[in-house]
Design an enzyme around this catalytic site. Structure first.
Site, PDB file in Angstrom:
ATOM      1  CG  HIS A   1     -15.378   9.980  42.226  1.00 58.83           C
ATOM      2  ND1 HIS A   1     -15.840  11.236  42.563  1.00 58.83           N
ATOM      3  CD2 HIS A   1     -15.203  10.007  40.878  1.00 58.83           C
ATOM      4  CE1 HIS A   1     -15.941  11.974  41.478  1.00 58.83           C
ATOM      5  NE2 HIS A   1     -15.542  11.265  40.440  1.00 58.83           N
TER       6      HIS A   1
ATOM      7  CG  ASP B   1     -19.817   5.833  44.296  1.00 59.09           C
ATOM      8  OD1 ASP B   1     -20.649   5.706  43.373  1.00 59.09           O
ATOM      9  OD2 ASP B   1     -18.798   6.553  44.197  1.00 59.09           O
TER      10      ASP B   1
ATOM     11  CD  GLN C   1     -17.370   4.611  37.102  1.00 59.64           C
ATOM     12  OE1 GLN C   1     -17.394   3.907  36.099  1.00 59.64           O
ATOM     13  NE2 GLN C   1     -17.313   5.930  37.032  1.00 59.64           N
TER      14      GLN C   1
ATOM     15  CE  LYS D   1     -19.844   8.758  36.846  1.00 61.57           C
ATOM     16  NZ  LYS D   1     -18.744   9.078  35.919  1.00 61.57           N
TER      17      LYS D   1
ATOM     18  CB  CYS E   1     -12.691  12.811  40.331  1.00 65.06           C
ATOM     19  SG  CYS E   1     -13.068  14.214  39.277  1.00 65.06           S
TER      20      CYS E   1
END
Length: 613
Positions: A332, A409, A412, A435, A573
């Site tokens: 991202h 990260d 997700q 999220k 993104c």
């Protein structure tokens, strides 16, 4: 223990010896069940009832045992005292005798065994109670006649231990979570909290399911009943943001109505309540991702701010000219741009791990990208554009062997499958609340305590200091060192409620449901002539990106919206990912725990109609 059956067929204990344990249940399984029923005290007998405040059930006059009056309202507190006022036995709270009663659970008379057998099972210890529960039919199919007598909180489907995450759902409903009020200021804070009594605040509803029931889950999310263009909403934009369960909404409302104040700065009651709610949320996030200490949980605005914090604090301290920062093609923008800023500031070099035509990141390619100059690695756990799950556990080991630190990260990932940062051995792990069914404007930076301790502050202001003079300032220990100014207090409390909600469902259950749904959606879209799937790695989560030759992605997104179906259409993104596949944009349906096969069918029919108008 022997049992007798009355005319209704219900089992009753005939003695106080240890109950027989069903042959299919081994000791380890039974200990887990007992721990969930009675608290974390497997193998320890419950003391005499007079010693802990457990009422003598055999002596209770059933006429005095009833549910609270419906006129009592939400403000009525649970009553604790003599037998005449007890309206249930909360087996999950036996360890704390002051919390035996609750106005939200079924009365004793509704339980599927009588008072004497329940009392004997309780006094016989956790295993006795668990075995009694099995023999009474709470964890096995019952006769239809017995089923009709069970309260709605109970289910009689067979218990499938394989689909659960090791933390079995409690058999007793809990309408709230009892909050402990802090009686002392946390170490390092410059205030004193008054002593406050225990209160009951809203929490995530107990998930009393033996199997994952998506229709039951959907009832927790009010917005899923919304209509868009005259059609019931189908929310398939979960990679962008997730909807919020009632447990989170209610917790936020309660916080702002009863607890709101600034934290760590006052000696009054509301400051203590707010501080406790805020720090409780930190502990819930620690538990949810498996951190070793609440001090390793830093509240930030989201994944983007967390990455910028690490780049500016850890990165500036440790990286110099010629050092290399490794990222993947699937990142991202939030996990690219901060490292570009850092590289320009210190003279570092960014190296990129390639991705295959299927959207995979291969370990061999990753290791070849590393070099003796690699100092830092920043990788996504799950690609937001393709859904690819990277083998981050192995990649972390490889990075450490090369002497590099690594940030993952997890924006997700954490809402789709279990994550344990200590098992991964990640140096830093970041996530966003919105999220994972929590509020926006809140997120988490996890960092190993030793690393956080050596990192300088990124921003200056209130709360992150120890002492300030005009000549010099000294700074608080982590996590306060990185939480300058007034925090996003309500969102943090809401994020704690979201983590608790997911824990009660069980992330293994969520992962199993979504994996099956992802396979179904992939097959449904692949069968449509003119649809091309983008990202077909064997290890995926949540996302089914596609393009068509006839209709641009943005136009397809608008067509689906007219059908009440919300998807994301664009570059997500992740423009380097789009460039790798020669695309400007994709249509990105993305899944969550509340999505269904029927919604996937609606999506497929709408795409077919759009392509064959």
């Amino acid at each position: 223990m022997t049992t007798n059956k009355d005319a209704s067929g219900e089992a009753h204990s005939a003695g106080v010896e240890s109950p027989e344990i069903p042959g299919a249940i081994d000791g380890g399984v039974l200990d887990r069940i007992a721990a969930n029923l009675l608290g974390a005290i497997p193998g320890i007998a419950v003391p005499d009832p007079s010693a802990v405040g457990i009422p003598d059930l055999a002596g209770i006059d059933r006429s005095s045992v009833s549910d609270p009056s419906p006129d009592a309202g939400a403000s009525s507190a649970p009553t604790v005292g003599g037998p005449a006022t007890i309206n249930r036995i909360d087996a999950a709270r036996i360890g704390n005798p002051t919390r035996l009663a609750s106005s939200s659970a079924p009365p004793i008379s509704a339980l599927p065994f009588d008072d004497s057998s329940l009392r004997q099972a309780l006094l016989g210890g956790p295993k006795a109670f668990a075995a009694a529960a099995f023999q009474s039919g709470l964890s096995a199919p019952l006769e239809a006649e017995a089923n009709s007598k069970l309260p709605p909180h109970f289910t009689t489907a067979p218990l499938d231990l394989e689909i659960l995450d090791g933390s079995l759902p409690r058999l007793f409903d809990e309408s709230g979570i009892y909050a402990r009020e802090s009686t002392n200021a946390p170490a390092g804070y410059y205030f004193l909290n008054p002593e406050l009594p225990a209160r009951q605040v809203p929490g995530a509803p107990a998930q009393l399911r033996r199997i994952f029931d998506v229709n039951d889950i959907r009832r927790d999310f009010p917005i899923l009943q919304e209509s868009v263009h005259g059609r019931q909403l189908v929310w398939l934009d979960n990679a962008a943001t997730t909807q919020k369960p009632k447990a989170v909404i209610d917790r936020l409302v309660y916080y702002y109505e009863h607890e709101y104040s600034n934290v760590h700065r006052g000696a009054h009651t509301l400051a203590a309540r707010s501080t406790q709610a805020y720090e409780d949320a930190r502990e819930k996030l620690q538990r949810f991702i498996g951190a070793g200490s609440p001090d390793e949980i830093v509240f930030v605005r989201g994944t983007t701010e967390a990455i910028n914090l690490v780049a500016n604090s850890f990165g500036r301290r440790h990286l110099t000219a010629g050092d290399e920062i490794v990222v993947s093609t699937l990142e991202h923008h939030s996990n690219i741009v901060p490292w570009q800023f850092l590289a320009k500031q210190v003279g570092a070099v960014i190296r990129v791990v390639p991705v295959t035509d299927r959207g995979e990141v291969l370990l061999s390619d990753f290791e070849r990208t590393l070099s003796p100059r690699t100092r830092f690695v920043a990788l996504t756990h799950v690609s937001n554009a393709l859904g690819t799950i990277l083998p981050v556990a192995e990649m972390i080991q490889i990075a450490h062997r090369h002497g590099a630190h690594i940030l993952v990260d997890g924006a997700q990932a954490v809402s789709h499958f279990p994550v344990n940062v200590q098992e991964l051995d990640a140096d830093f792990y970041v996530l966003s609340g919105h999220k994972m069914f929590g509020p926006s404007a809140i997120g988490v930076l996890y960092g190993k305590k030793a690393l956080l301790n050596e990192m300088p502050p990124w921003q200056g202001g209130g709360n992150m200091i120890q002492r300030v003079t005009f000549e010099n300032s000294t700074f608080a220990d982590p996590p306060a060192r990185f939480e300058a100014g007034t925090a996003a207090l309500g969102p943090a409390v809401g994020l704690g409620a979201a983590a608790e909600y997911l824990e009660r469902i069980g992330m293994h259950n969520v992962a199993a449901h979504e994996h099956e749904l992802l396979a179904y959606a992939t097959d449904a879209l692949r069968r449509i002539p003119g649809v091309r799937l983008i990202g077909t790695a064997p290890e995926k989560a949540s996302v089914v990106s596609f393009v068509t030759d006839e209709i641009p992605a943005e136009q397809m997104g608008k067509i689906l919206d007219e059908e009440g179906i919300a998807v994301r259409a664009g570059h997500h993104c992740a423009q380097p990912t789009m460039d790798r596949f020669g695309l400007e944009a994709t249509v990105r349906p993305s899944l969550a725990l509340y999505n269904t096969h029927e919604e996937i069918d609606r999506l497929a029919r709408a795409v077919r109609r759009a392509l064959h108008r």
